[in-house]
Write a protein that holds these residues in place. Structure first.
Motif, PDB file in Angstrom:
ATOM      1  N   PHE A 117       0.659  -1.241  -0.105  1.00 38.39           N
ATOM      2  CA  PHE A 117      -0.295   0.209  -0.564  1.00 38.39           C
ATOM      3  C   PHE A 117       0.578   1.393   0.252  1.00 38.39           C
ATOM      4  N   TYR A 118       0.316   2.474  -1.086  1.00 37.09           N
ATOM      5  CA  TYR A 118       1.365   3.302  -0.707  1.00 37.09           C
ATOM      6  C   TYR A 118       0.924   4.705  -0.581  1.00 37.09           C
ATOM      7  N   MET A 119       1.454   6.018  -0.231  1.00 32.34           N
ATOM      8  CA  MET A 119       0.071   6.186   0.398  1.00 32.34           C
ATOM      9  C   MET A 119       1.457   7.764  -0.041  1.00 32.34           C
ATOM     10  N   CYS A 120       1.077   8.780  -1.474  1.00 29.95           N
ATOM     11  CA  CYS A 120       1.882   9.860  -2.494  1.00 29.95           C
ATOM     12  C   CYS A 120       2.788  10.812  -1.259  1.00 29.95           C
ATOM     13  N   CYS A 121       3.381  11.379  -0.647  1.00 21.10           N
ATOM     14  CA  CYS A 121       4.393  12.252   0.255  1.00 21.10           C
ATOM     15  C   CYS A 121       3.915  13.420  -0.451  1.00 21.10           C
ATOM     16  N   ASN A 122       3.723  13.843  -0.752  1.00 23.42           N
ATOM     17  CA  ASN A 122       3.133  15.076  -1.329  1.00 23.42           C
ATOM     18  C   ASN A 122       1.977  15.537  -0.652  1.00 23.42           C
TER      19      ASN A 122
END
Length: 110
Positions: A95-100
């Motif tokens: 699972f990923y979440m954008c750092c922006n």
């Protein structure tokens, strides 16, 4: 198809016997429902609230980062977490979440 209002199990049909009408019963609890008319009942599926994979700003301080491109904003860095959500012989899901900060898009890679 009907479900027990107490425990949620699928009700089973008990055939009519001498002196007794057709009825539905729960195999796990004592619930019994006599069948008087044609049964027409629709259940709406209720979505369970799921816990977020990434929760809170404090959790992001400790989440590992990776060099993956966000499909929404094309930022080159994302937080990630791996979990085993299928059987053990299948690979883990990432699972990923954008750092922006303005994007924070979440996606997964099976």
């Amino acid at each position: 198809m009907d479900f027990c209002p107490y425990c949620g199990m699928l009700l089973q049909i008990e055939p009519a016997r001498s002196g007794r009408k057709l009825r539905l019963f729960c195999p796990t609890c004592p619930y019994v429902c006599p069948v008087e008319n044609k049964i027409v009942k629709k259940h709406r599926l209720v979505k369970k609230e799921m816990e977020p994979i990434f929760s809170g700003a404090d959790a992001m301080k400790f989440a590992p980062k990776t060099g993956t491109t966000c499909p929404r904003c094309h930022n080159g860095e994302a937080y990630f977490r791996q979990m085993q959500i299928r059987s053990a012989d299948e690979p883990m899901t990432t699972f990923y979440m954008c750092c922006n900060e303005s994007c924070q898009h979440e996606w997964r890679d099976d």
